[in-house]
Design an enzyme around this catalytic site. Structure first.
Site, PDB file in Angstrom:
ATOM      1  N   THR A 195     103.309   1.903   4.091  1.00  0.00           N
ATOM      2  CA  THR A 195     104.713   2.397   5.293  1.00  0.00           C
ATOM      3  C   THR A 195     105.534   1.605   3.810  1.00  0.00           C
ATOM      4  O   THR A 195     104.993   1.370   2.684  1.00  0.00           O
ATOM      5  CB  THR A 195     104.943   1.293   5.997  1.00  0.00           C
ATOM      6  OG1 THR A 195     106.188   1.907   6.287  1.00  0.00           O
ATOM      7  CG2 THR A 195     105.126  -0.194   5.293  1.00  0.00           C
ATOM      8  N   GLY A 225     102.803   0.580  15.496  1.00  0.00           N
ATOM      9  CA  GLY A 225     102.469  -0.894  14.829  1.00  0.00           C
ATOM     10  C   GLY A 225     103.987  -1.695  14.706  1.00  0.00           C
ATOM     11  O   GLY A 225     104.278  -1.703  15.166  1.00  0.00           O
ATOM     12  N   GLY A 247     100.960  -3.144   5.694  1.00  0.00           N
ATOM     13  CA  GLY A 247      98.783  -3.010   5.927  1.00  0.00           C
ATOM     14  C   GLY A 247      98.800  -3.065   7.742  1.00  0.00           C
ATOM     15  O   GLY A 247      99.707  -1.612   8.314  1.00  0.00           O
ATOM     16  N   MET A 248      97.935  -3.882   7.941  1.00  0.00           N
ATOM     17  CA  MET A 248      97.309  -3.798   9.703  1.00  0.00           C
ATOM     18  C   MET A 248      98.723  -4.248  10.810  1.00  0.00           C
ATOM     19  O   MET A 248      98.841  -5.499  10.162  1.00  0.00           O
ATOM     20  CB  MET A 248      96.019  -4.346   9.441  1.00  0.00           C
ATOM     21  CG  MET A 248      95.891  -4.009  10.960  1.00  0.00           C
ATOM     22  SD  MET A 248      95.166  -1.939  11.476  1.00  0.00           S
ATOM     23  CE  MET A 248      93.876  -1.974   9.962  1.00  0.00           C
ATOM     24  N   GLY A 249      99.522  -3.467  11.174  1.00  0.00           N
ATOM     25  CA  GLY A 249     100.145  -3.501  12.295  1.00  0.00           C
ATOM     26  C   GLY A 249      99.620  -4.372  13.177  1.00  0.00           C
ATOM     27  O   GLY A 249     100.650  -5.711  13.940  1.00  0.00           O
TER      28      GLY A 249
END
Length: 333
Positions: A195, A225, A247-249
């Site tokens: 993002t 996310g 990154g990984m939400g």
């Protein structure tokens, strides 16, 4: 003990706690000024305007910096800055040209915060490119904080936004190729799951932020996310500072990462220390941390910045005094 005596004693105890807190707000036993006084001092200092964002989106910080140089507000700057990537068809994670979900639909999420602490967000929006600007409209022109899906899209048209298909021919071809295996495993630091989050301080010393994304590539339909969730993807307090995540939400959501960073800065940590602690919280609680990336950037009221991530390869952009620099982030691994 009768009720009146109990209330009297409780009041005395509460007064003692309040007094203790007040004393802590002045000096500790060693005579050092604590976090409260430090935060107050920071809020009185005005650095030259600054814009920072996640990843190497130099055009975004350059655009935000241009507006800051013209005396525009931090909110105007971040909205214009992230719009550069929302309108960039080559960016597969933001705006037009983003990677679709498993059914071939591109849905976008965004949120914004202004120096007064007001916020707005839109979730799972189709056919609208500049969703950060739409989130601002929600914040300023509606009684709500969040609009989602079809309702957010319909509001966008009423607010003057144009309908525009988001799935480009290139992304459609990639999606059709992906369907042959339907292998779903987001790659670390590969731009199919990131993002752009941006923070800015303007000439008045005020802070604003924006965060915009298409979310995980080939996500399940309806997945949202951390990016549009206030406190996770973005949070700021104009007396303290702000933070954004990428990154990984799902992992950021579990620790309300951006809010955590701002509170750690409020307690006296530097932006760098706060970002590091936020990442440590994730790695301590999840033994699968080697399988995903989470990264944070932060800035305090004095203009100090910091960034930290789980895996090497993350960077942030920083614009200040007409210099636009890439800053490589330190990593846990």
């Amino acid at each position: 003990m009768d009720r009146r005596k109990f209330i009297h004693n409780t009041t005395l105890a509460g007064t003692g706690l309040a007094t203790g807190a007040t004393l802590l707000g002045c000096k500790n036993e060693s005579g050092k000024v604590d976090a409260f006084a430090k935060a107050e001092k920071q809020s009185a200092f005005k650095p030259s305007p600054i814009a920072i964002c996640t990843w190497n989106f130099s055009g975004a910080t350059a655009r935000a910096g241009e507006l800051l140089s013209q005396g525009k507000s931090a909110l105007d700057a971040v909205i214009a800055g992230v719009a550069v990537e929302e309108e960039n068809e080559e960016n597969s994670t933001v705006g037009i040209g983003a990677t679709p979900d498993r059914e071939g639909n591109v849905t976008l999420d965004a949120c914004v915060m202004n120096p007064a602490g007001d916020c707005g967000a839109v979730l799972a929006v189709e056919n609208i490119v500049n969703v950060a600007a739409l989130a601002r409209k929600v914040m300023e022109d509606t009684p709500h904080v969040i609009l989602a899906g079809r309702g957010a899209e319909e509001y966008a048209y009423k607010a003057g936004f144009k309908k525009q298909p988001l799935l480009t021919e290139q992304r459609k071809l990639e999606w059709e190729e992906w369907l042959k295996t339907s292998n779903y495993k987001p790659a670390i630091n590969v731009e199919n799951h990131d993002t752009i989050g941006m923070l800015a301080i303007d000439g008045d010393g005020d802070i604003a932020g924006a965060c915009t994304t298409s979310g995980l590539g080939y996500k399940m339909k309806g997945r949202v996310g951390d990016s549009p969730i206030i406190g996770s993807g973005l949070f700021l307090d104009n007396e303290v500072g702000g933070a954004v995540a990428t990154g990984m939400g799902e992992e950021v959501l579990k620790t309300v990462g951006s809010f955590l960073i701002v509170e750690l800065m409020r307690s006296g940590m530097s932006p760098q220390e706060a970002c590091e602690e936020a990442v440590y919280r994730i790695t301590r609680k999840n033994n699968r941390y080697k399988d995903f990336q989470v990264a944070y950037i932060a800035m305090n009221k004095s203009g100090d910045t910091g960034s930290f991530c789980i895996h090497k390869g993350f960077n942030m952009m920083k614009w200040q005094e007409n210099k636009n620099d890439v800053i490589e982030s330190k990593a846990f691994i």
